[in-house]
Design a protein around this motif. Structure first.
Motif, mmCIF file in Angstrom:
data_model
loop_
_atom_site.group_PDB
_atom_site.id
_atom_site.type_symbol
_atom_site.label_atom_id
_atom_site.label_comp_id
_atom_site.label_asym_id
_atom_site.label_seq_id
_atom_site.Cartn_x
_atom_site.Cartn_y
_atom_site.Cartn_z
ATOM 1 N N GLN B 97 0.837 -1.193 0.000
ATOM 2 C CA GLN B 97 0.000 0.000 0.000
ATOM 3 C C GLN B 97 0.871 1.241 0.000
ATOM 4 O O GLN B 97 2.062 1.176 0.294
ATOM 5 C CB GLN B 97 -0.921 0.009 1.216
ATOM 6 C CG GLN B 97 -2.000 -1.064 1.180
ATOM 7 C CD GLN B 97 -3.019 -0.817 0.100
ATOM 8 O OE1 GLN B 97 -3.278 0.323 -0.268
ATOM 9 N NE2 GLN B 97 -3.587 -1.879 -0.440
ATOM 10 N N PHE B 100 -0.015 8.773 0.246
ATOM 11 C CA PHE B 100 0.493 9.879 -0.558
ATOM 12 C C PHE B 100 0.790 11.107 0.293
ATOM 13 O O PHE B 100 0.317 11.247 1.410
ATOM 14 C CB PHE B 100 -0.500 10.241 -1.652
ATOM 15 C CG PHE B 100 -0.635 9.180 -2.692
ATOM 16 C CD1 PHE B 100 0.389 8.940 -3.584
ATOM 17 C CD2 PHE B 100 -1.779 8.415 -2.763
ATOM 18 C CE1 PHE B 100 0.268 7.962 -4.551
ATOM 19 C CE2 PHE B 100 -1.912 7.420 -3.719
ATOM 20 C CZ PHE B 100 -0.881 7.203 -4.615
ATOM 21 N N SER B 106 -5.824 13.029 -1.902
ATOM 22 C CA SER B 106 -5.809 11.571 -1.910
ATOM 23 C C SER B 106 -7.113 10.978 -1.389
ATOM 24 O O SER B 106 -7.282 9.772 -1.389
ATOM 25 C CB SER B 106 -4.614 11.033 -1.127
ATOM 26 O OG SER B 106 -4.635 11.518 0.177
ATOM 27 N N LEU B 107 -8.033 11.827 -0.944
ATOM 28 C CA LEU B 107 -9.341 11.340 -0.530
ATOM 29 C C LEU B 107 -10.405 11.991 -1.419
ATOM 30 O O LEU B 107 -10.363 13.197 -1.644
ATOM 31 C CB LEU B 107 -9.615 11.701 0.935
ATOM 32 C CG LEU B 107 -8.595 11.236 1.973
ATOM 33 C CD1 LEU B 107 -8.970 11.764 3.348
ATOM 34 C CD2 LEU B 107 -8.505 9.736 1.996
ATOM 35 N N ASN B 108 -11.326 11.189 -1.897
ATOM 36 C CA ASN B 108 -12.369 11.712 -2.775
ATOM 37 C C ASN B 108 -13.295 12.656 -2.003
ATOM 38 O O ASN B 108 -13.935 12.246 -1.044
ATOM 39 C CB ASN B 108 -13.168 10.540 -3.339
ATOM 40 C CG ASN B 108 -14.060 10.964 -4.478
ATOM 41 O OD1 ASN B 108 -14.420 12.128 -4.595
ATOM 42 N ND2 ASN B 108 -14.413 10.014 -5.319
ATOM 43 N N LEU B 119 -13.872 0.789 0.550
ATOM 44 C CA LEU B 119 -13.425 0.354 -0.777
ATOM 45 C C LEU B 119 -12.401 -0.779 -0.735
ATOM 46 O O LEU B 119 -12.639 -1.826 -1.334
ATOM 47 C CB LEU B 119 -12.895 1.553 -1.577
ATOM 48 C CG LEU B 119 -12.321 1.177 -2.930
ATOM 49 C CD1 LEU B 119 -13.407 0.648 -3.849
ATOM 50 C CD2 LEU B 119 -11.632 2.350 -3.576
ATOM 51 N N PRO B 120 -11.291 -0.621 -0.008
ATOM 52 C CA PRO B 120 -10.338 -1.747 0.011
ATOM 53 C C PRO B 120 -10.944 -3.015 0.594
ATOM 54 O O PRO B 120 -10.614 -4.110 0.148
ATOM 55 C CB PRO B 120 -9.177 -1.238 0.877
ATOM 56 C CG PRO B 120 -9.631 0.009 1.498
ATOM 57 C CD PRO B 120 -10.768 0.539 0.724
ATOM 58 N N VAL B 123 -13.153 -4.485 -2.243
ATOM 59 C CA VAL B 123 -12.392 -4.990 -3.385
ATOM 60 C C VAL B 123 -11.760 -6.331 -3.053
ATOM 61 O O VAL B 123 -11.761 -7.248 -3.867
ATOM 62 C CB VAL B 123 -11.319 -3.967 -3.798
ATOM 63 C CG1 VAL B 123 -10.362 -4.581 -4.807
ATOM 64 C CG2 VAL B 123 -11.961 -2.732 -4.385
ATOM 65 N N ARG B 141 -10.333 3.242 14.800
ATOM 66 C CA ARG B 141 -9.700 3.185 16.118
ATOM 67 C C ARG B 141 -8.198 2.959 16.012
ATOM 68 O O ARG B 141 -7.444 3.484 16.818
ATOM 69 C CB ARG B 141 -10.328 2.055 16.943
ATOM 70 C CG ARG B 141 -11.691 2.444 17.455
ATOM 71 C CD ARG B 141 -11.818 2.264 18.951
ATOM 72 N NE ARG B 141 -13.072 2.850 19.385
ATOM 73 C CZ ARG B 141 -14.254 2.270 19.185
ATOM 74 N NH1 ARG B 141 -14.333 1.104 18.591
ATOM 75 N NH2 ARG B 141 -15.345 2.864 19.595
ATOM 76 N N ARG B 169 -6.705 3.908 5.442
ATOM 77 C CA ARG B 169 -7.093 3.229 4.205
ATOM 78 C C ARG B 169 -5.986 2.282 3.741
ATOM 79 O O ARG B 169 -6.250 1.170 3.301
ATOM 80 C CB ARG B 169 -7.382 4.267 3.118
ATOM 81 C CG ARG B 169 -7.652 3.619 1.773
ATOM 82 C CD ARG B 169 -8.021 4.630 0.734
ATOM 83 N NE ARG B 169 -6.979 5.632 0.579
ATOM 84 C CZ ARG B 169 -7.099 6.700 -0.192
ATOM 85 N NH1 ARG B 169 -8.204 6.911 -0.852
ATOM 86 N NH2 ARG B 169 -6.114 7.567 -0.303
ATOM 87 N N THR B 173 -6.287 -3.133 4.348
ATOM 88 C CA THR B 173 -6.158 -4.462 3.748
ATOM 89 C C THR B 173 -5.153 -5.323 4.496
ATOM 90 O O THR B 173 -4.837 -6.410 4.059
ATOM 91 C CB THR B 173 -5.691 -4.353 2.294
ATOM 92 O OG1 THR B 173 -4.443 -3.645 2.276
ATOM 93 C CG2 THR B 173 -6.679 -3.622 1.434
#
Lengths: 304, 334
Positions: B97, B100, B106-108, B119-120, B123, B141, B169, B173
């Motif tokens: 991972q 950035f 880097s965040l929508n 999202l991760p 996916v 947390r 984020r 994963t």
């Protein structure tokens, strides 16, 4: 750990509360300009009148096959506010029924042109530099290089003249504008780090196009749509003016203006009132569109 | 040392060039990364330092697969991942991972934190739909944010909080290798410390391996286990943090270390001999012949202007790319 968890107060506003809050904020932005409210009132009344046409029109039968030579060519009066035409039909009733076609035109054209245009714009923008990009954007350029009304006239002339085909003609000339608009935004958005992040984590193309990029394009799209409805109606009226829209006896605004010109200036009400109706409906949509643009714009301080 | 732990990531002679245009019919390339070889061991914090434009971010992005490498090989856990990110298997994407530099982009902005962190998980099918909210709470947390952030949008948060979300984020994963591309340079100092401490704690807890990119040398000293220094797309010197700061070999390293501002007397003692920095980093489109540093080097020899030095292991684990320490060649040159 458990004690700590209990202490943390989870303030999660309910979806309804968040919706209400968003609505309040948007209404504030929208209603700051009184013209937007005027536009909203005009548009809503036209929509209501058009939907309830059979009940609000003084002579609903006059919108179809109807001839009454006894009452023909009468000027505006208490019985016929906008007068009657050369067949004795009430002009006001016909205008009210003509709104239906005009609104249908504005809504249907955008309902088809916008998704199509946006989809191609997203695709071309995201795959910028690829064959797909070149293919889509060059086709778009071809459409944009022909004057819009001419293109619509050409398409409508090839097809059988009726409202559906007029809508098809306008749709075909309208989608490239959205492709161009979205293309520009997508090409810059695809380089944003949040898109890269989604790519790197392995998200699918569908997710990237429609969940990451599209939401960031929506406010310019809606703004353009709101401002476009009026123009679509105008183009529709132009087509119907030259006989390529709704066919008589069903009334259409452009067609009524065109019929009336033959009796100018004696039966001036046959031309002037439908023309005013076109002006009012477009004005209403444009003022509403300005309001929606204000509502959509993020910057609060960039307008005078 | 290298036998104790396995390499998690190996980069061999990696080159990333960008075509920028044509001059007189010849294509001009930006040689952003120009022959980097590097290996990162499991559980270490590899510091990568360099001036702006030295290619450290490009190196990171190439490793992540955002740019296809022009040449060279990247191996991650024994698997060749030199192909671009779209051709990498999903489990590699899960295991690697990046955070950035700019938490703003880097965040929508049109998603809330829950959507971003989901999202991760979606996916990679990590948790079931019903447990999603619970898991997102858990992830929040781990970066010490309250679950109330779940329905906030990035626009309503500060830079530090956004960067924590970015880190959350990246860790969602459960990766083993994380690239941190200047994660704190856009933040103010108090938040920097908080984030660095959190990163180190997470590294220990989750047994993570970091490639930490920064241009802040004093930060490196505190967190990295090994440091590599980049100049014009090449690594000049690579050593364990202690050696790097105690006995720097490369003139460029000496120059950079002596330019760190110091506050206390103890820090002053740690400084190597004073080397004044001169000049600026040349354009990567027009890299000087020979050693790329020779234009600014105080110890320049004739050899340096035409011959590019190779990486040499001067003392075990301490690599330098400089003619001064290349014994066989230095003999001929002097």
């Amino acid at each position: 750990m458990d004690a700590k968890i209990q202490r943390t107060e989870i303030i999660v506003p309910s979806p309804a509360a968040r919706l209400k809050e968003g609505f309040r904020k948007n209404w504030y932005k929208f209603s700051r300009n009184k013209l937007s409210i005027a536009g909203l009132v005009i548009v809503l009344s036209i929509i209501v009148v058009a939907i309830l046409a059979p009940y609000v029109a003084p002579y609903p039968k006059h919108a179809g096959k109807f001839v009454d030579y006894v009452n023909a060519n009468q000027g505006p009066s208490a019985a016929h506010f906008f007068g009657t035409d050369n067949f004795g039909r009430d002009v006001l009733s016909r205008i009210i029924f003509a709104f239906r076609g005009a609104l249908l035109m504005g809504i249907m054209v955008l309902a088809i042109a916008v998704p199509v245009g946006v989809f191609f714009g997203l695709l071309a923008g995201y795959y910028q530099g690829s064959f797909l990009d070149t293919f889509i954007m060059r086709i778009t350029d071809i459409f944009l290089s022909v004057p819009p009304l001419l293109l619509a006239l050409a398409i409508a002339a090839v097809l059988e003249p009726n409202l559906t085909n007029a809508m098809i003609a306008v749709t075909v000339m309208w989608w490239p504008w959205y492709t161009r608009l979205v293309y520009g935004m997508a090409t810059s958005l695809k380089n944003e780090y949040f898109v890269t992040s989604a790519e790197l984590v392995g998200a699918g193309r569908f997710h990237i196009l429609f969940r990451e990029i599209l939401p960031n394009c929506l406010s310019p799209i809606f703004t353009k749509m709101a401002l476009d409805v009026g123009w679509v109606i105008l183009i529709g009226a132009s087509l119907s003016f030259v006989g390529l829209g709704e066919q008589p006896p069903t009334p259409a605004l452009g067609q009524m203006v065109s019929d009336g010109t033959r009796y100018m200036p004696d039966l001036w009400w046959m031309t002037v009132y439908p023309s005013l109706a076109i002006a009012v409906i477009i004005l209403g949509f444009n003022m509403l569109g300005d309001g929606i643009r204000d509502m959509m714009s993020k910057g609060e301080h960039d307008r005078g | 040392m290298s036998k104790e732990t396995d390499n998690i990531l190996t980069i061999e002679n990696l080159k990333t060039y960008f075509q920028v245009g044509k001059v007189k019919g010849k294509t001009v390339h930006v040689r952003a990364v120009d022959g980097v070889s590097l290996s990162i061991k499991k559980g270490e914090v590899m510091g990568l330092v360099g001036e702006s434009g030295s290619g450290k971010s490009t190196l990171a992005y190439t490793v992540m697969g955002m740019y296809p490498p022009t040449e060279g090989k990247i191996t991650f856990k024994g698997e060749d991942i030199s192909a671009g990110s779209s051709r990498r298997p999903l489990d590699v994407k899960k295991d690697m991972q990046i955070v950035f530099q700019d938490p703003g982009s880097s965040l929508n902005p049109h998603q809330n934190i829950k959507q971003i962190l989901e999202l991760p998980l979606k996916v990679h099918g990590i948790v079931k739909k019903e447990e999603m909210e619970k898991r997102v709470t858990q992830i929040l947390r781990t970066v010490e944010l309250s679950p109330a952030y779940m329905y906030k949008t990035p626009g309503s948060m500060g830079g530090g909080e956004r960067q924590m979300i970015s880190i959350a984020r990246a860790l969602a994963t459960d990766p083993s290798f994380v690239i941190l591309d200047e994660p704190t340079s856009a933040l103010d100092v108090s938040i920097q410390a908080k984030i660095i401490n959190m990163l180190l704690r997470l590294q220990e807890k989750n047994n993570l391996t970091y490639l930490f990119i920064t241009h802040d040398l004093s930060l490196m000293r505190n967190i990295a286990t090994r440091v590599a220094i980049m100049y014009l797309g090449k690594i000049c010197e690579m050593a364990s943090t202690h050696e790097f700061f105690e006995t720097p070999y490369h003139p460029y390293t000496k120059m950079l270390l002596s330019s760190i501002p110091v506050v206390s007397v103890e820090e002053e003692k740690l400084r190597p001999e004073k080397v004044t920095s001169t000049g600026e980093i040349p354009s990567p489109t027009n890299i000087p012949t020979g050693c790329s540093f020779h234009l600014r080097c105080p110890n320049k020899m004739d050899l340096c202007t035409y011959d590019d030095p190779v990486m040499t292991e001067v003392t075990p684990g301490h690599y330098v790319r400089c003619h001064l320490y290349n014994k066989e060649e230095a003999g001929d040159a002097v």
